[in-house]
Scaffold this motif. Structure first.
Motif, PDB file in Angstrom:
ATOM      1  N   HIS A   1       0.632  -1.005   0.035  1.00 20.55           N
ATOM      2  CA  HIS A   1       0.569   0.092   0.306  1.00 20.55           C
ATOM      3  C   HIS A   1       0.912   1.439   0.245  1.00 20.55           C
ATOM      4  N   GLU A   2       2.022   1.371   0.905  1.00 19.78           N
ATOM      5  CA  GLU A   2       2.643   2.433   0.826  1.00 19.78           C
ATOM      6  C   GLU A   2       3.772   2.202  -0.082  1.00 19.78           C
ATOM      7  N   ALA A   3       3.793   1.866  -0.616  1.00 16.81           N
ATOM      8  CA  ALA A   3       4.382   1.888  -1.941  1.00 16.81           C
ATOM      9  C   ALA A   3       4.255   1.638  -3.115  1.00 16.81           C
ATOM     10  N   SER A   4       3.037   1.632  -3.296  1.00 16.51           N
ATOM     11  CA  SER A   4       2.499   2.259  -4.432  1.00 16.51           C
ATOM     12  C   SER A   4       1.663   3.323  -4.394  1.00 16.51           C
ATOM     13  N   ASP A   5       1.082   3.376  -3.024  1.00 17.94           N
ATOM     14  CA  ASP A   5       0.294   4.318  -3.369  1.00 17.94           C
ATOM     15  C   ASP A   5      -1.060   4.350  -3.625  1.00 17.94           C
ATOM     16  N   SER A   6      -1.565   3.023  -2.948  1.00 13.30           N
ATOM     17  CA  SER A   6      -3.373   3.066  -3.902  1.00 13.30           C
ATOM     18  C   SER A   6      -3.316   1.059  -2.639  1.00 13.30           C
ATOM     19  N   GLN A   7      -4.581   1.530  -2.598  1.00 13.77           N
ATOM     20  CA  GLN A   7      -5.005   0.162  -1.940  1.00 13.77           C
ATOM     21  C   GLN A   7      -4.956  -1.091  -2.475  1.00 13.77           C
ATOM     22  N   PRO A   8      -4.590  -2.114  -2.057  1.00 14.65           N
ATOM     23  CA  PRO A   8      -4.209  -3.030  -2.621  1.00 14.65           C
ATOM     24  C   PRO A   8      -5.100  -4.116  -2.631  1.00 14.65           C
ATOM     25  N   ILE A   9      -5.526  -5.308  -3.377  1.00  9.92           N
ATOM     26  CA  ILE A   9      -6.413  -5.573  -3.892  1.00  9.92           C
ATOM     27  C   ILE A   9      -6.529  -7.603  -2.641  1.00  9.92           C
ATOM     28  N   VAL A  10      -7.062  -7.531  -2.155  1.00  4.78           N
ATOM     29  CA  VAL A  10      -7.343  -8.827  -1.343  1.00  4.78           C
ATOM     30  C   VAL A  10      -8.435 -10.221  -1.450  1.00  4.78           C
ATOM     31  N   PHE A  11      -8.010 -11.044  -2.838  1.00  5.45           N
ATOM     32  CA  PHE A  11      -9.126 -12.131  -2.627  1.00  5.45           C
ATOM     33  C   PHE A  11      -8.548 -13.073  -0.969  1.00  5.45           C
ATOM     34  N   TYR A  12      -9.489 -13.657  -0.566  1.00  2.00           N
ATOM     35  CA  TYR A  12      -8.927 -14.029   0.551  1.00  2.00           C
ATOM     36  C   TYR A  12     -10.458 -15.393   1.041  1.00  2.00           C
ATOM     37  N   SER A  13     -10.077 -16.170   1.538  1.00  2.00           N
ATOM     38  CA  SER A  13     -11.118 -17.764   1.615  1.00  2.00           C
ATOM     39  C   SER A  13      -9.881 -18.174   2.909  1.00  2.00           C
ATOM     40  N   VAL A  14     -10.331 -17.313   3.768  1.00  2.00           N
ATOM     41  CA  VAL A  14     -10.332 -18.087   5.339  1.00  2.00           C
ATOM     42  C   VAL A  14     -11.375 -18.797   6.844  1.00  2.00           C
ATOM     43  N   VAL A  15     -11.266 -19.979   7.360  1.00  2.00           N
ATOM     44  CA  VAL A  15     -12.202 -20.004   7.854  1.00  2.00           C
ATOM     45  C   VAL A  15     -11.325 -20.571   9.323  1.00  2.00           C
ATOM     46  N   ILE A  16     -10.442 -20.035  10.035  1.00  2.00           N
ATOM     47  CA  ILE A  16      -9.831 -19.794  10.918  1.00  2.00           C
ATOM     48  C   ILE A  16     -10.057 -18.278  11.763  1.00  2.00           C
ATOM     49  N   PRO A  17     -11.032 -18.019  12.436  1.00  2.00           N
ATOM     50  CA  PRO A  17     -11.739 -17.147  12.926  1.00  2.00           C
ATOM     51  C   PRO A  17     -10.429 -15.507  12.996  1.00  2.00           C
ATOM     52  N   GLU A  18      -9.631 -16.347  14.288  1.00  2.00           N
ATOM     53  CA  GLU A  18      -8.514 -15.069  14.512  1.00  2.00           C
ATOM     54  C   GLU A  18      -7.654 -15.097  13.570  1.00  2.00           C
ATOM     55  N   VAL A  19      -7.545 -16.048  12.941  1.00  2.00           N
ATOM     56  CA  VAL A  19      -6.714 -15.399  11.310  1.00  2.00           C
ATOM     57  C   VAL A  19      -7.150 -14.955  11.049  1.00  2.00           C
ATOM     58  N   LYS A  20      -8.675 -14.968  10.573  1.00  2.00           N
ATOM     59  CA  LYS A  20      -9.335 -14.462   9.596  1.00  2.00           C
ATOM     60  C   LYS A  20      -9.651 -12.627   9.979  1.00  2.00           C
ATOM     61  N   ALA A  21      -9.700 -12.443  11.249  1.00  2.00           N
ATOM     62  CA  ALA A  21      -9.740 -10.874  12.405  1.00  2.00           C
ATOM     63  C   ALA A  21      -8.248 -10.105  12.180  1.00  2.00           C
ATOM     64  N   VAL A  22      -7.350 -11.884  12.039  1.00  2.00           N
ATOM     65  CA  VAL A  22      -6.310  -9.848  12.059  1.00  2.00           C
ATOM     66  C   VAL A  22      -5.961  -9.493  10.470  1.00  2.00           C
ATOM     67  N   LEU A  23      -6.196 -10.703   9.483  1.00  2.00           N
ATOM     68  CA  LEU A  23      -6.363 -10.109   7.928  1.00  2.00           C
ATOM     69  C   LEU A  23      -7.213  -9.288   7.315  1.00  2.00           C
ATOM     70  N   GLU A  24      -8.282  -9.263   8.213  1.00  2.00           N
ATOM     71  CA  GLU A  24      -8.963  -8.106   7.844  1.00  2.00           C
ATOM     72  C   GLU A  24      -9.399  -6.874   8.732  1.00  2.00           C
TER      73      GLU A  24
END
Lengths: 277, 277
Positions: free
Chosen positions: A61-84
Motif C-alpha cells: 500500500h505504501e509503496a504504490s500509494d493505492s489500496q491493494p486488492i485482497v481475495f481471501y478465503s480463511v476459515v480460522i476465525p483468529e486468522v481472519k480477524a487479523v487479516l481483515e
C-alpha cells in the motif's frame, strides 16, 4: 479509444491452498482493465503468519500509494480477524456466496476447515484419480495398448497435436483414464485404426490441428526437419482427418483451444462424467 | 446432535469451461450440510443451449420439489438473459465480486468473452506450461537425469510416496519443470544422492510418508510382496529420511496431504513462483 489503466497489488490469501481464491480472483480481475502485481499466500494458519501478511499488504500500500486488492478465503476465525484489519480492498471469496445461500436455503453453514487435510485420502474418488494418472501415464504416446478395456477414452492424432497434455489433464482434473496413440510418418502409407484399438473404437476421439500451427510447434522442437516441414504437416493431417471421417471417429481441431477447453469439450462429446475430486 | 439435511440439485453453467463456477461452487457447498446431485454444463453459447439448460433446471425442480441451485458465469448477454429466467436459486459467481470491485475501484469492467479462445496459445506462459509438462514427463521416475540444469525442482523419495502425481500437478498447474527420482530397494545398502543430482542439490526436496500408509498403497499394487511388506516400508523410509537429514534436504510427509496441498507446500518451501497460465 483509450482506457484509463490503474495499477494494483493483488494478494490471494488462504488457510488452505488458495486455489479457490486464485481461480476466482483471476476470473474477476480479467473483467477489468487493470495492471496488477500478484502474490499468493497459502497456508496462513497462525496469527503470526496473518500479521506477516498484513505487513506485506501494508508495505505494498505504501509503496504504490493505492489500496491493494485482497481475495481471501480463511476459515480460522483468529486468522481472519487479523487479516481483515488490513488496509486493503478485501473480498471474501467464499462468504460472498455463503451468506446469500444461507438466507435462500434457510440453513446454517457448518464450516469445515478447508485445508485438504480434510480430504480423506482413502476416499474412492481420490484413489481413483491417482489410479487414473498412473493408467494415463502408462498409456501415453502409444507406449502400451494393453488393458484398453479399462480406458475411459482413447485419443488419436498426429504427433504434437495436443494429445499428451489433454490426456494428463483429463486424468488429473477429472479422474479419467485416457489412452493416447500417435500416428507417425510410417503409418501414413496405409493409415488405419490399430488392431488393438478396433474393439474399442466407440471410445476413440480424434484430435487435429491447423497445418500452420503444427508446423510452428514441430519447427520449435526440430528446426528445419522433414518432420516439421509444412508439406509433411499438411500431408499427415490430410490423411489422418480423412481416416477419421472414413471411420466415423468424431474429432476436434485444437488450434485455438486451451488444454482445459479441449478436455471439457471431450467430456461433452463423449458423455463421460467428471469424477469430482 | 443431528443436523437437518436438505437435498438440492446443483448446476454449474458457463459459456466457457465452467471451471470457475465449479471450483467456487464446490467450496461454497462444502460449507453447508447439504445432499446434492451435481451437473456441469459448459459451453452454453447459444440461446438454444440456454433454453435446453433452463428446461433441465425446470425438470429437476419438478422432480425434487425444491428449487435447484445454479452457479453460473456467463458473458454472452442473450444467453444470460434466458438462464436467469430459470426457476432456481441463481448465483452469478463472477458478478458477485465484479460489482463491488467496480464500485471500490471506480472502474468500468471491460468484459472479455471468457472462453479460453481468448487465451493466446502463443503466449509465452502457455507454451512454457506445455514445455514444462513435456520436461516433467521425460524426467518422471528417474527415466532421465539429463538436463537437470533446466529443472525447477527435483523430488526424491521411495517408490509410491506421491512423487509422480505431484510432479505432474506442478507442471500442469504452475508451469514448473519437475524431476522426480525414486530410491529403490537396491539403493538402500549405501543410500546417497545420485552423482548426477549432486550439483543440483539446492533444488532437491524429499517426500516421505507414514509406513502404514505406504504399506497400504503398495499392498494394493502388489499384494503380499516383500516390496509391500510393513518391514520393507519401514526400513526404506527410515533409511531415506535419515539420508534427507544427513544431507540437509528439506522434506515433507505426504500422508495426510492432497496432491494440491503437497504442490502448494513445495512452492512455499522452494520459493518458486507460480507461473500463471
Amino acid at each position: 479509444m483509450q482506457r484509463k489503466t490503474q495499477f494494483r497489488d493483488v494478494f490471494y490469501v488462504s488457510d488452505g491452498t488458495a486455489i479457490t481464491s486464485e481461480t476466482l480472483g483471476h476470473a474477476v480481475l480479467g473483467q477489468f482493465p487493470l495492471e496488477t502485481k500478484q502474490m499468493t499466500l497459502p497456508f496462513v494458519e497462525t496469527i503470526e503468519r496473518a500479521e506477516h501478511v498484513k505487513n506485506l499488504i501494508k508495505q505494498a500500500h505504501e509503496a504504490s500509494d493505492s489500496q491493494p486488492i485482497v481475495f481471501y478465503s480463511v476459515v480460522i476465525p483468529e486468522v481472519k480477524a487479523v487479516l481483515e484489519q488490513s488496509s486493503a480492498l478485501l473480498y471474501d471469496v467464499l462468504n460472498v456466496l455463503v451468506e446469500p445461500l444461507r438466507q435462500d436455503l434457510n440453513l446454517e453453514p457448518a464450516p469445515k476447515l478447508q485445508r485438504s487435510h480434510s480430504i480423506n485420502k482413502d476416499a474412492a474418488s481420490y484413489m481413483d484419480r491417482i489410479a487414473a494418472i498412473e493408467y494415463t501415464l502408462a498409456h501415453d504416446d502409444g507406449i502400451s495398448l494393453n488393458n484398453l478395456d479399462q480406458a475411459d477414452i482413447i485419443l488419436l492424432g498426429v504427433s504434437r497435436c495436443g494429445k499428451t497434455p489433454t490426456s494428463l489433464y483429463l486424468a488429473m482434473q477429472f479422474g479419467i483414464r485416457a489412452v493416447n496413440y500417435p500416428f507417425i510418418a510410417e503409418d501414413m502409407k496405409r493409415l488405419k485404426l490399430p488392431q488393438a484399438i478396433e474393439p474399442y473404437r466407440y471410445k476413440t476421439f480424434g484430435l487435429t490441428i491447423d497445418p500452420e500451427r503444427l508446423h510452428t510447434i514441430r519447427h520449435e522442437r526440430m528446426a528445419d526437419s522433414e518432420y516439421a516441414s509444412q508439406l509433411q504437416c499438411e500431408t499427415e493431417l490430410g490423411k489422418v482427418e480423412s481416416m477419421f471421417r472414413r471411420e466415423a471417429i468424431p474429432y476436434l481441431n485444437t488450434s485455438s483451444l486451451s488444454v482445459e477447453e479441449i478436455s471439457t469439450r471431450l467430456l461433452e462429446l463423449s458423455g463421460l462424467k467428471r469424477r469430482m475430486c
